[in-house]
Enzyme design. Structure first.
Site, PDB file in Angstrom:
ATOM      1  CB  CYS A  95      -0.945  -0.003   1.190  1.00  0.00           C
ATOM      2  SG  CYS A  95      -2.027  -1.450   1.205  1.00  0.00           S
ATOM      3  CG  HIS A 114      -1.901   4.349   5.358  1.00  0.00           C
ATOM      4  ND1 HIS A 114      -1.804   4.242   3.981  1.00  0.00           N
ATOM      5  CD2 HIS A 114      -2.040   3.071   5.825  1.00  0.00           C
ATOM      6  CE1 HIS A 114      -1.869   2.963   3.636  1.00  0.00           C
ATOM      7  NE2 HIS A 114      -2.020   2.245   4.729  1.00  0.00           N
ATOM      8  CG  PHE A 165       0.021  -5.863   4.304  1.00  0.00           C
ATOM      9  CD1 PHE A 165      -0.472  -5.087   5.331  1.00  0.00           C
ATOM     10  CD2 PHE A 165      -0.833  -6.776   3.703  1.00  0.00           C
ATOM     11  CE1 PHE A 165      -1.793  -5.217   5.758  1.00  0.00           C
ATOM     12  CE2 PHE A 165      -2.148  -6.916   4.115  1.00  0.00           C
ATOM     13  CZ  PHE A 165      -2.632  -6.135   5.144  1.00  0.00           C
ATOM     14  CG  HIS A 195      -6.468   0.857   1.313  1.00  0.00           C
ATOM     15  ND1 HIS A 195      -5.541   1.532   0.541  1.00  0.00           N
ATOM     16  CD2 HIS A 195      -5.748   0.203   2.259  1.00  0.00           C
ATOM     17  CE1 HIS A 195      -4.323   1.299   0.998  1.00  0.00           C
ATOM     18  NE2 HIS A 195      -4.427   0.498   2.047  1.00  0.00           N
ATOM     19  CE  LYS A 231      -5.563   4.343   2.248  1.00  0.00           C
ATOM     20  NZ  LYS A 231      -4.658   5.480   2.472  1.00  0.00           N
ATOM     21  CD  GLU A 265      -1.706   7.493   9.386  1.00  0.00           C
ATOM     22  OE1 GLU A 265      -1.272   8.298   8.534  1.00  0.00           O
ATOM     23  OE2 GLU A 265      -2.692   6.751   9.177  1.00  0.00           O
TER      24      GLU A 265
END
Length: 411
Positions: A163, A302, A396, A337, A332, A313
């Protein structure tokens, strides 16, 4: 000497708009791009919502014979790239195309093609799969096709960092231009992996929201958040060395000021609990931009809407910004996403926010979470001028990328 790197073109295809301007207007308005999945029959699956691109006429942008040889992520990437490149005004007459490169990422690539051709091979024989199967499915093909179509003969590559992919692509392209390896780069990301296998895989690892209500599905920083919503789309920017952009009279949309990239080195899917890797990443980006935290006027987080990501975050943002945290939103909440395309689309939204002095909201925010106590610009966007913005992308594998975007100044 470090060269200034400006943005002269942007293109977007997203769940809230099929062009740059449509996407920006959708973000300003707080449009929700999440709806029931129409790409396939979801019967028997727990997840039934996604953020799909809507009403896009592929053949209006790509001849049918060519489009049939491209995976959908490549189609979306090419459409966004053509929009960005046209806006930039770069042509072989005003630019050395040997010095123009391509860096376009995808986190997953042509997974729908892999699924389709695997079924074909099982039913008809493995030697009967499409001769276009391999080039359609590999993740670098959006970059390759864009370079071919636009005649970009400089560096051509594809960063795959889940991502964080397209944020890394922008950052790496920024460095190529800044340090003199290229004069212009077409960069960003494209993703289209809303398939039974992909959705099933993310569902089994408990990453996706299983709500059937689009208004309570992607709800970053909300106490009731339970997972992210899969999206698809593409975001492409044209980065260019300032003096060359000025010399050919280009309209300058914004500037890339700094870039940070780190790894948590902690876990294959979970972020470091204290946000340590993201902290270092944001600080690297700020140092690269020669800015103090207090000079950032907006953060595009994010903000995936997973319980752990948003909490970690938030902790990272607090460590970096202390008591001087600017408004933070997660777009998002509108787009879902976009995986490998998320960072580029969110960078584009930052540039537009700086240009127009308007910060996009986090929509469908209802239940505050003490662990995510930020000014998330809840539900309605905000008119607020800012000179610089920070965009975070976390992937990831522990990949972290942060970009500092600036409002263009002559001096």
């Amino acid at each position: 000497m470090r060269r200034r790197v400006v943005i002269t073109g942007m293109g977007a295809v997203t769940p809230i708009g099929n062009t740059l301007q449509q996407t920006w207007q959708g973000a300003r308005a707080g449009t929700c791009g999440i709806a029931p999945i129409t790409a396939y029959d979801t019967t028997g699956q727990k997840v039934t919502l996604a953020a799909q691109v809507k009403d896009l006429d592929i053949e209006a942008h790509i001849p049918r014979a060519e489009a049939r040889k491209m995976a959908r992520f490549t189609q979306l990437g090419l459409i966004a790239a053509q929009e960005a490149f046209a806006q930039s005004g770069i042509t072989p007459d005003n630019t050395d195309m040997d010095r123009c490169g391509t860096l376009v990422s995808s986190g997953i690539g042509g997974l729908p093609v892999i699924e389709e051709e695997h079924s074909r091979g099982q039913s008809r024989g493995w030697d009967r799969v499409s001769p276009h199967f391999i080039p359609m499915s590999i993740s670098n093909m959006a970059a390759g096709v864009i370079a071919i179509r636009l005649g970009l003969r400089g560096p051509c590559s594809c960063v795959v960092t889940a991502c964080a992919s397209s944020a890394n692509a922008l950052g790496d392209a920024f460095r190529l231009v800044r340090d003199g390896y290229a004069d212009a780069m077409v960069c960003g990301g494209a993703e289209s992996a809303i398939t039974p296998l992909a959705v099933g895989g993310f569902t089994s690892m408990k990453a996706l929201c299983q709500s059937g209500d689009p208004a309570r599905a992607s709800i970053p920083f909300d106490r009731e958040r339970s997972g992210f919503v899969m999206g698809e789309g593409a975001g492409i920017l044209v980065l260019e060395e300032l003096s060359r952009a000025r010399a050919r009279g280009a309209e300058i949309l914004g500037e890339v000021l700094g870039y940070g990239a780190t790894c948590d080195a902690y876990h294959i899917t979970a972020p470091a609990p204290d946000g340590e890797g993201a902290v270092r990443c944001m600080r690297e980006a700020l140092a690269d931009a020669a800015l103090e935290p207090g000079q950032i006027g907006y953060i595009n987080a994010h903000g995936t809407s997973t319980p752990m990501n948003d909490r970690c975050e938030t902790a990272a943002i607090r460590q970096v910004f202390g008591e001087d945290i600017p408004p933070v939103s997660s777009t998002k909440s509108m787009t879902g996403h976009l995986l490998g395309a998320a960072g580029a689309v969110e960078a584009i939204l930052c540039v537009m926010a700086l240009r127009e002095g308007y910060l996009p909201p986090t929509i469908h925010y209802r239940e505050p979470d003490p662990d995510c106590a930020l000014d998330v610009i809840p539900n309605t966007g905000r008119a607020l001028g800012a000179c610089a913005a920070l965009s975070n992308s976390l992937g990831f594998g522990g990949h972290n990328a942060a970009l500092v975007l600036g409002k263009y100044k002559e001096v």
